[in-house]
Enzyme design. Sequence first.
Site, mmCIF file in Angstrom:
data_model
loop_
_atom_site.group_PDB
_atom_site.id
_atom_site.type_symbol
_atom_site.label_atom_id
_atom_site.label_comp_id
_atom_site.label_asym_id
_atom_site.label_seq_id
_atom_site.Cartn_x
_atom_site.Cartn_y
_atom_site.Cartn_z
ATOM 1 N N SER A 1 -36.692 68.680 -42.821
ATOM 2 C CA SER A 1 -37.554 69.403 -43.766
ATOM 3 C C SER A 1 -37.167 69.173 -45.219
ATOM 4 O O SER A 1 -37.907 69.595 -46.115
ATOM 5 C CB SER A 1 -37.520 70.895 -43.453
ATOM 6 O OG SER A 1 -38.116 71.156 -42.198
ATOM 7 N N GLU B 1 18.204 43.727 -54.624
ATOM 8 C CA GLU B 1 17.682 42.572 -53.922
ATOM 9 C C GLU B 1 18.660 41.412 -53.773
ATOM 10 O O GLU B 1 18.596 40.665 -52.819
ATOM 11 C CB GLU B 1 16.406 42.072 -54.628
ATOM 12 C CG GLU B 1 15.243 43.036 -54.582
ATOM 13 C CD GLU B 1 14.790 43.319 -53.165
ATOM 14 O OE1 GLU B 1 14.439 42.356 -52.454
ATOM 15 O OE2 GLU B 1 14.801 44.497 -52.764
#
Length: 725
Positions: free
Chosen positions: A432, A143
Site C-alpha cells: 500500500s 621486525e
Amino acid sequence: MAKTPSSGTRRGKGRLVAEKRRAPLAEPRGRKTRAKTAAAKPARPRRGLLGWVLWPFRVLLRLIWALAWRGAVIVALIVAGAVAYNYARIPDMASLADGRARGSVTMADRSGEVFAWRGDNFGGLVTTEGVSEHLKNAVVASEDKRFYRHLGISPRGIAGAMRTNIQAGRGPFSGSGGSTITQQVAKLLCLGTDWDPSLGMTEAEFEADCRRGTVWRKVKEIPYALALELKFTKDEILAIYLNRAYLGAGARGFAAAAQRYFGTSVARLNPQQSAMLSGLLPAPSYFAPTANLERAQERGALVLGLMHEQGYLSSAEYQQALANPATLSPAARQDTGGYFADWVMQTGPDFLTQDTTEDVLMRTTLDKDIQRAAEEALEYVFETKVREGSEAQAAIVVMSADGAVRAMVGGRNTRGAGQFNRATQAIRQTGSAFKPFVYAAALDLGWTYDSTVYDGPLSIQVPGSGTYSPENYSREFYGEVTLTEALARSLNTAAVRLSENVGRDIVRKVAADFGLDREMADGPALALGVSEATLLEMTGAYAGILNGGTSVTPYGLKSLTLRGDTTPLLDHDSGLGERVIQTDAARQLVYMMSRVVEEGTGTRAKLDGRPAAGKTGTTQAARDAWFVGFTGDYVAGVWMGYDDNTPLTGVTGGGLPAEIWHETMERVHAGTPVTPLPMIDPARTARPAPQAQSPRPAPQPQPEREPDLAERILRDVLGTVFGRN
C-alpha cells in the site's frame, strides 16, 4: 782314473781353478721392479679391524668434500648470476614506493569531514628522513633488529624460525619465516612481478600468493634480497617498506595509515602510535584498531617493550607510552556510513571509483549526525521491541526534498563495507505504500482531496486470470468515502476502483515519472503495490511529493576531484527533474498523507509537536512492511522483512516500520525549528462540492463573438419556423 790336482808330473802345487757354476735363471722384469720398490718404501703397517671399519667412511668423506666444494662454487655462480639478473631489472626507488594497482577514494560528508575510504589509500612517497624517528625504531625493533648489520638475509634468523616452526609441530618452512626487512620488501615487490588482471586472480589473491612461504619462493627471495642490498642503501630499503606495507582498513603505507587511524602526519607519530602501526604488520586486518582497538593496543604494548629492550626508549618514555596508549581519531572512530559509501562508489563512473588508478576526493551529501540518528534508531527498536534472536532485517533512507541522500542504513549490521545493501539492492513489492501515486494521478486530473469514491465489493474480469475481487485488510467496507479517508484507512477496494476510473496507464506513468520506473503490473492489482521497487526508489518518489510534484533522482555525490587538483571533475548540486503533477495536486496529497499519520494507519509514526505525513505498506502474507513519509525538512523511508522472503509475524507497515521511522525522525529533528508541511488548509480552501464520479475539469465558458451574416440569416429562418424570436 782321473788325476787329482795334487798329482801330476809337474812339481809344486797345482793351479787352483774355480768351480764352474750355473748362472741362475733370470726373473721376470716386473717382479724384479716390484721387489726393488718394496725394498725402497717403508713397510705399510697392517690394517687392524678398526681400520677396515673406518675405511669406507674416510672414502665417503673425501667424496663429499670433493662434491661440496665443487657444488658450492656452482651455487655461488648461480646466485651471483641471479643477483645480477635481479639487480638489472629492479627499477628506481620512486617507482617501487607506490605499488598499488589502483588508486584510493576518500569521502567527505556534507560538512567536509572525512568519513570513509575505499581502494588502496596512499599517503604519498616518504623517506626515512620524513618520518618519525619513533616509527623507524618501532619497525626495526619489531621486525628485524639486526637490519643495519646483515646483508639482506639472516641465517641466524632463518635457523631460529625453522626451530620455532618444528617445535610448534609445523614444517620447517611453514609459519614463521625469519625474514629480514629486506626479504619482506622482496615479498612486497613480489620478486619484481606486477599484478595483471589477465592472470586470472584478484589483486588480493595475487598478493597472498606472493607471500606464500613455500621453499622455492624462499629460495628465490635470497638473490632478490641481495640484489636489493646492492641496489639501495639500508634507509632506502626501509623507505620502500614504509611506503608499500599494507596496514589494514585500505591503508597502503605508513603515511596513509597515520592519517587513516590517527589523523596525523607520519612525521609526527609518537612512540605509542608508532608501536601500534608497527604491530599491524604481521596481520593488518586482525590487529587493525578499527576492528578491535583493545587488541591493537595490546599488540602496540608488545612493540613498546621491544623498543625499550633494544634501547630505543628510556624507562620513563616506555612507562609514559604504556600509560597513554594510542587511540583512534574522531573520523576513524566514527565508522558509520559504510552502506552509503558503497552506494556512492557504485553511482560514480567506474574509472574514477571502482577501477580508479588515481587518488580521488569525493564530497558527498551524507550528514553524519543524521546517519548516526538512523543507526541508533534502528538499534534501539530491535533491542527493545523485536524478539531476541529474530533474523528480520530493516533498512532506512533519509533524504532532502531535492533527492540529496543524508543517511542510509542497509541492514542491522552497520559496521564494515561491502555488505548486502537492502536500501539499494533489495527489490521488493511495495504494498500500500504505492497508493499515493494512484491518488496523485487522480488529483492531477481534477479530483480533490474531498472527492468521494465508493468502497464496496468489487469484481473485475481479468483476461486469462479470471475474476479479481480485492478486499480490505479489515474485511469490511465503508461505502462512500472521501479520497482523504480512503487513503488514511488504506482501503483497497477504493484504491482499485479509483485506479480503474483514472486509468492504469496514467497511474503507471505518474509512478514512473516519480522514479518508480521498473516493470509494473498490468492488472488491477497495480493499485495495491504488487510491483517492485527498492527503498531508495520509494523514498525518492515520496520526495517528489514533498517538493511540490517534481521528480527527483536520489544522489549522494556532490563533487569529485583528483588529489592535488582544485577543479572538480564532476559537480552535482541537485537531483530535481521534470514536473510530474501540478503543485496544487501535490499540496492536496501532502494533506491527505498527513491524515494517515494523524488518524489513519500510520499513527505510530506521529512526531511530538511536528507535522508529518506518510503512508504504510504491507505486502501479501506480510513478507514486506513499509513506512515512507516526510516532515517539512526530510523524507525518510523504512523497509522491514526477511532476506529469504519469510513472512513477518505480527508486523505491518503501521507497526515496527512506523516506530523505526518515528525514532529516526525524532533524533534527526532534535533541537531544530519546526518547518510546516507544504499542504493545503481545508478550512481556507475553496472547493467544489464532493463528487462521486471522476470529475474531469468542467469546460470553461468561452467569450461570445459576434455572429456573421450567414449565422444571422440562419437564426432568423429557424426562429420563424419554430416560432422563436
